[in-house]
Design a protein around this motif. Structure first.
Motif, PDB file in Angstrom:
ATOM      1  N   ASP A 524      -7.057 -34.841  33.490  1.00 50.80           N
ATOM      2  CA  ASP A 524      -6.628 -35.423  34.768  1.00 50.80           C
ATOM      3  C   ASP A 524      -6.418 -34.330  35.808  1.00 50.80           C
ATOM      4  OD1 ASP A 524      -6.630 -38.026  33.752  1.00 50.80           O
ATOM      5  OD2 ASP A 524      -4.528 -37.931  33.144  1.00 50.80           O
ATOM      6  N   MET A 525      -5.771 -33.253  35.402  1.00 50.15           N
ATOM      7  CA  MET A 525      -5.531 -32.156  36.335  1.00 50.15           C
ATOM      8  C   MET A 525      -6.848 -31.525  36.773  1.00 50.15           C
ATOM      9  SD  MET A 525      -2.345 -31.968  36.973  1.00 50.15           S
ATOM     10  CE  MET A 525      -2.316 -30.365  37.779  1.00 50.15           C
ATOM     11  N   ALA A 526      -7.775 -31.373  35.830  1.00 47.61           N
ATOM     12  CA  ALA A 526      -9.083 -30.816  36.192  1.00 47.61           C
ATOM     13  C   ALA A 526      -9.818 -31.717  37.175  1.00 47.61           C
ATOM     14  CB  ALA A 526      -9.927 -30.607  34.936  1.00 47.61           C
ATOM     15  N   ASP A 527      -9.566 -33.022  37.071  1.00 48.06           N
ATOM     16  CA  ASP A 527     -10.172 -33.990  38.010  1.00 48.06           C
ATOM     17  C   ASP A 527      -9.359 -34.148  39.291  1.00 48.06           C
ATOM     18  OD1 ASP A 527     -12.177 -34.458  36.190  1.00 48.06           O
ATOM     19  OD2 ASP A 527     -11.236 -36.233  35.314  1.00 48.06           O
ATOM     20  N   LYS A 528      -8.319 -33.294  39.457  1.00 46.59           N
ATOM     21  CA  LYS A 528      -7.454 -33.312  40.644  1.00 46.59           C
ATOM     22  C   LYS A 528      -6.721 -34.659  40.793  1.00 46.59           C
ATOM     23  CE  LYS A 528     -10.099 -29.778  43.055  1.00 46.59           C
ATOM     24  NZ  LYS A 528     -10.834 -29.382  44.284  1.00 46.59           N
ATOM     25  N   LYS A 529      -6.195 -35.128  39.654  1.00 48.96           N
ATOM     26  CA  LYS A 529      -5.412 -36.360  39.634  1.00 48.96           C
ATOM     27  C   LYS A 529      -4.051 -36.083  38.986  1.00 48.96           C
ATOM     28  CE  LYS A 529      -9.503 -39.356  39.270  1.00 48.96           C
ATOM     29  NZ  LYS A 529     -10.206 -40.363  38.428  1.00 48.96           N
ATOM     30  N   PRO A 530      -3.216 -35.265  39.655  1.00 47.95           N
ATOM     31  CA  PRO A 530      -1.932 -34.888  39.034  1.00 47.95           C
ATOM     32  C   PRO A 530      -1.006 -36.070  38.775  1.00 47.95           C
ATOM     33  CG  PRO A 530      -2.019 -34.216  41.348  1.00 47.95           C
ATOM     34  CD  PRO A 530      -3.399 -34.651  40.982  1.00 47.95           C
ATOM     35  N   GLN A 531      -1.080 -37.101  39.618  1.00 47.26           N
ATOM     36  CA  GLN A 531      -0.206 -38.256  39.400  1.00 47.26           C
ATOM     37  C   GLN A 531      -0.550 -38.984  38.104  1.00 47.26           C
ATOM     38  OE1 GLN A 531       2.581 -39.102  40.983  1.00 47.26           O
ATOM     39  NE2 GLN A 531       2.275 -37.205  42.146  1.00 47.26           N
ATOM     40  N   GLU A 532      -1.855 -39.031  37.782  1.00 45.41           N
ATOM     41  CA  GLU A 532      -2.269 -39.652  36.518  1.00 45.41           C
ATOM     42  C   GLU A 532      -1.718 -38.859  35.337  1.00 45.41           C
ATOM     43  OE1 GLU A 532      -3.937 -42.535  36.025  1.00 45.41           O
ATOM     44  OE2 GLU A 532      -3.704 -42.832  38.191  1.00 45.41           O
ATOM     45  N   ALA A 533      -1.792 -37.530  35.444  1.00 44.00           N
ATOM     46  CA  ALA A 533      -1.263 -36.683  34.373  1.00 44.00           C
ATOM     47  C   ALA A 533       0.238 -36.912  34.211  1.00 44.00           C
ATOM     48  CB  ALA A 533      -1.560 -35.217  34.682  1.00 44.00           C
TER      49      ALA A 533
END
Length: 932
Positions: A524-533
């Protein structure tokens, strides 16, 4: 005020200290405006100098401009292959073929890439009937095909390919070495050695050939002295040949030549200090020196890297046995035996532990398990006698003790040591792989499967790794481990969609399996989705509020977002939930220090050491925190305890020196640094510290002697000459400094060296020469943003804001996302009254959100434009992120004053004025107070 490179209020530094601050605070960028042909030629020149990093940069620049340049594709593929990236090499080499680069050049390298990536079938299918028109190229291809056929079990085809290789080029060394290995497999060691002598006559500088000769002498002929000579020859022809270095260390350890082994390890440290094999050799040396504290520390580190490795478990068990920690020794050795049931040494150590811990019945059970169809191996005889004796079976005890005396003890010891040495050398040990495969296929335990998966991934043998995962899953069909491991292999293959499915499948098997959650959060972080992480981690904590792994992960995620309060809260919970864990305590101390809350950092460090008083990392953290808090005496006491725990490590002495400097005991600090250098003479940080200490005491000749020692130790590096230049600069002997920096620049054409040289030329009063140097450097290195940033800051120090703006604009044009340059440009542009300052500040904060120093800049600009409410809100937010930063509080006070809120300004300034020397802006705060 101007903004510094970290975004804080810049106080114009003294000129003699400006250069170091500037060079340290900027990053190197590499790009070029040369034509692709020029860059390709430059890459070739770097390759001739064995500078693969620079060559790689040039080749990537070439291919950005001309993706179809065949030769560049080929060279890039060859570099990837050289660095062990076989899958990347295959991609680039196939592109080179598609771009019509000659087959005779590309195909041999492509064949090697396929072989290294465990694609033997693909290699045979694609090139099995290919013959190349150049003899050397065809010999290389046929040699790879021979290995591929052998891997596929087709010995007849392998022999035919090898014969074809030698027919094409009778002197092709890899083919000749393959033939020599065949002789070893056929138990013709003498014939193999004759073959190796012939090979080395033709290729005396081939390190792999010398290593192979040493292996034959050691393992097939049992001649360690001759093997040592061959291994030493391998590192003579290639000093950075890691396998040769490790082989030398292994034999020296076997012979108990500990000082020689230590010297050899220091050589290896210079280029392979982060490898697992280097750490294992370090651990073995510590063990043989009876330094069980250091050996235990290194064993723990090895097991963190490979928790199921039988040899690391065996070593950890041996260390705990010597330390008389019998319960831990038993646990490690039981796992080592489970992972490698045929390892005699692990079984013997486990039986010894059982005897020492008063469990003779367990020792007898273990002995019976070690007895095969042909009886008990002679290496167990003496131990078997003791086992039977403690179990009251005197007849059997007498029998085995008699047999032990009849057996040649040197033979037993030699065979045992040979097994341990063979494991410690590492490399491509097909025998070890075969042994692991046999264990995995015939044993219900999973340790061998796990080891195989990790080893295959390490060697980028992904197909084999997935086969091993399938076998593991068949053994444990209802567990999530295999699915998670499959996802990790797929990630290594860059198949992210498949990896995500595998991790999700692991969680469907066991929703509480955190490893899969962590992997998905990382994706998720690699996909720039910190909220999902964040949601994933919070879901874990909802079902298990004390999950330490999830708490630490959540804290690290908060740190990435700049949310220091969230980070500290999560780490505090992690420590509370798992008081015996080391990592959460260290992270909590660091979090408090980063937020400048030294009081809480000190409390956290003291609590940590109280919980685990003999843990070196916690003692080191306590000393560092005490030092930052201003209590040098307590820091010194902590570091002395650390030295007692780690007597052979230079690091505690270096930490002690720092505390002694803080306590103004410079003679003691010098003594500590010299002790560190006695332990590790090549420790550059200790040498730097000693130079600074000597220079501050005006002992410039002594400092110069240390710099020249570095030059003799590192003759091809720039660092020794750079430090000598720094010493001359401190003496204000600027012409001598210019000469030293010129030599450093000749050694390394780095922007840092260029900046130091320019500064010295200016300081020597040779301003026209400095201008010419700067113009020449910029012309030859037009993309060097480091040097341009240095020139910009140098211009600020001279109040030449127009020149600073010009250089920062140039940096931002080349690197539009350089947040430091954007931040500094915002300040300069604002001071000049030019438009665009707010845009630069906003972009810096957008690219690097929640960074207090950048927020500080934008808040001051907002205030200057009359938007005081927005400015106050932003500055308060910055202070919430970093509540103990007095510079941020001073900026807030200024904004309050600009907004006409004198009461709030006075509250902020009163606190700052009391800081005195602890804050270099306290005098300004006092002056502002007087205006109220």
């Amino acid at each position: 005020m101007p903004r510094s490179f970290n975004g804080s209020n810049m106080q114009i530094p003294h000129r003699k200290t400006l250069l170091t601050a500037l060079v340290v605070s900027v990053l190197l960028a590499a790009c070029s405006n040369k034509s692709p042909d020029q860059q390709l030629q430059s890459a070739k020149e770097f390759l001739q100098k064995s500078d693969s990093k620079s060559a790689l940069i040039q080749l990537k620049n070439v291919l950005q401009k001309n993706p179809d340049m065949a030769e560049a594709r080929f060279l890039l593929g060859s570099l990837f292959l050289q660095d062990g990236n076989a899958s990347g090499a295959e991609i680039e080499l196939r592109k080179a073929l598609a771009a019509k680069h000659p087959e005779s050049i590309v195909v041999p390298e492509l064949a090697r890439a396929l072989l290294q990536s465990n694609q033997a079938r693909k290699l045979v299918d694609q090139f099995g009937s290919t013959r190349l028109d150049q003899a050397a190229a065809d010999a290389s291809l046929q040699t790879s095909l021979a290995s591929a056929h052998a891997n596929l079990g087709d010995s007849e085809a392998a022999e035919a390919a090898l014969t074809a290789a030698l027919a094409a080029d009778p002197n092709h060394v890899p083919a000749l070495m393959l033939r020599a290995r065949q002789k070893v497999a056929a138990r013709d060691a003498d014939g193999a050695l004759l073959a190796m002598d012939d090979i080395l006559t033709k290729a005396p500088a081939n390190a792999d050939a010398w290593k192979l000769k040493g292996d034959i002498l050691l393992y097939a002929k049992g001649k360690p002295d001759d093997a040592l000579a061959a291994y030493k020859k391998s590192i003579e022809v290639n000093p950075k040949f890691e396998l040769g270095q490790l082989a030398v260390v292994a034999i020296l350890l076997q012979k108990n030549k500990l000082e020689e082994a230590s010297i050899q390890l220091e050589t290896l440290r210079t280029f392979a200090s982060n490898t697992v094999e280097f750490k294992f050799a370090q651990a073995q040396l510590a063990y043989q020196k009876n330094d069980y504290k250091q050996a235990r520390e290194l064993a723990d580190e090895l097991l963190r890297l490979a928790s199921n490795s039988p040899r690391f478990l065996q070593f950890a068990g041996a260390v705990e046995l010597q330390a008389n920690s019998l319960s831990k020794a038993e646990a490690y050795l039981a796992r080592a035996v489970q992972g490698d049931p045929e390892n005699k040494l692990s079984r013997r150590l486990l039986m010894t532990v059982h005897l020492k811990s008063g469990q003779p019945a367990k020792a007898l059970d273990a002995l019976k398990l070690a007895t095969g169809k042909t009886g008990l191996d002679p290496s167990y005889f003496a131990l078997a006698g003791e086992v039977y004796l403690q179990n009251g079976n005197y007849k059997s005890a007498e029998s085995y003790l008699t047999k032990a005396l009849e057996t040649d003890p040197s033979d037993v010891a030699a065979r045992t040591a040979l097994a341990v040495t063979h494991l410690s050398v590492g490399g491509n040990d097909s025998g070890a792989f075969d042994e692991l495969e046999n264990i995995a296929q015939s044993n219900s335990a999973t340790t061998a499967d796990m080891a195989l998966i990790r080893l295959h991934v390490l060697r980028e043998q992904f197909a084999k790794a997935l086969v091993a995962v399938d076998r593991l899953e068949a053994k444990e069909p209802g567990k999530p481990v295999a699915a998670n491991l499959r996802g990790q292999v797929q990630l290594a293959q860059k198949d992210t969609a498949a990896a995500r499915k595998s991790f999700e499948r692991a969680l469907s098997i066991d929703p509480a399996y955190f490893a899969a959650t962590a992997n998905l959060a990382a994706m998720d972080m690699a996909d720039k989705k910190p909220q999902e992480a964040k949601k994933r981690l919070e879901a874990v904590l909802a079902s298990n509020p004390k999950n330490g792994q999830a708490l630490v992960a959540l804290a690290q995620l908060a740190a990435l977002r700049g949310a220091s309060k969230e980070e500290i809260a999560a780490l505090s919970k992690a420590v509370e939930a798992n008081p015996g864990e080391l990592a959460p305590r260290l992270l909590l101390i660091d979090a408090f220090l980063r937020s400048k809350d030294t009081k809480q950092a000190l409390i956290a460090a003291q609590n940590a050491v109280a919980a685990q008083p003999d843990e070196p990392e916690l003692l080191s953290a306590l000393g560092r925190t005490q030092q930052i808090s201003g209590d040098a005496n307590q820091a010194i006491a902590s570091y002395k305890k650390l030295i007692a725990l780690l007597p052979l490590s230079p690091q505690p002495h270096m930490r002690l020196a720092e505390a002694q400097v803080a306590g103004s005991d410079l003679p003691a600090a010098e003594e500590s640094l010299r002790k560190a250098l006695q332990l590790a003479p090549n420790t550059l940080d200790a040498q730097r510290g000693l130079i600074l200490l000597l220079a501050s005491a005006k002992r410039f000749q002594d400092a110069t002697n240390v710099a020249r020692t570095i030059q003799s130790q590192r003759p091809k590096e720039d660092v020794g000459f750079q430090l000598e230049g720094d010493i001359f600069a401190d003496r204000k002997d600027w012409n001598a400094a210019v000469s030293a920096y010129q030599t450093a620049l000749e050694k390394s054409k780095s922007p840092g060296n260029a900046a130091k040289l320019h500064f010295a030329i200016v300081s020597a009063g040779r301003k026209d020469e400095a201008s010419r140097f700067a113009e020449t450097w910029i012309r030859n290195q037009p993309s060097d943003t480091v040097f341009l940033s240095y020139l910009a800051s140098d211009a600020i120090s001279r109040s030449d804001l127009a020149t600073a703006e010009k250089y920062y604009l140039a940096v931002v044009r080349m690197q539009p996302e350089d947040v430091v340059a954007l931040n500094n440009l915002a300040w300069v542009t604002h001071r000049l009254g030019h438009s665009g300052a707010m845009g630069y500040a906003e972009k810096a904060n957008r690219l690097a959100p929640n960074q207090p120093k950048f927020m500080d800049t934008q808040a001051l600009l907002l205030s200057a434009s009359g938007e005081h409410a927005k400015a106050i809100a932003m500055q308060r937010q910055a202070l919430e992120l970093q509540p103990n930063d007095p510079a941020l509080r001073l900026s807030l006070a200024k904004i309050y004053l600009a907004a006409g809120d004198k009461s709030s300004a006075k509250t902020a300034l009163d606190a700052l004025a009391t800081l005195g020397d602890k804050f270099n802006g306290s005098s300004e705060a006092s002056a502002l107070l007087k205006t109220l």
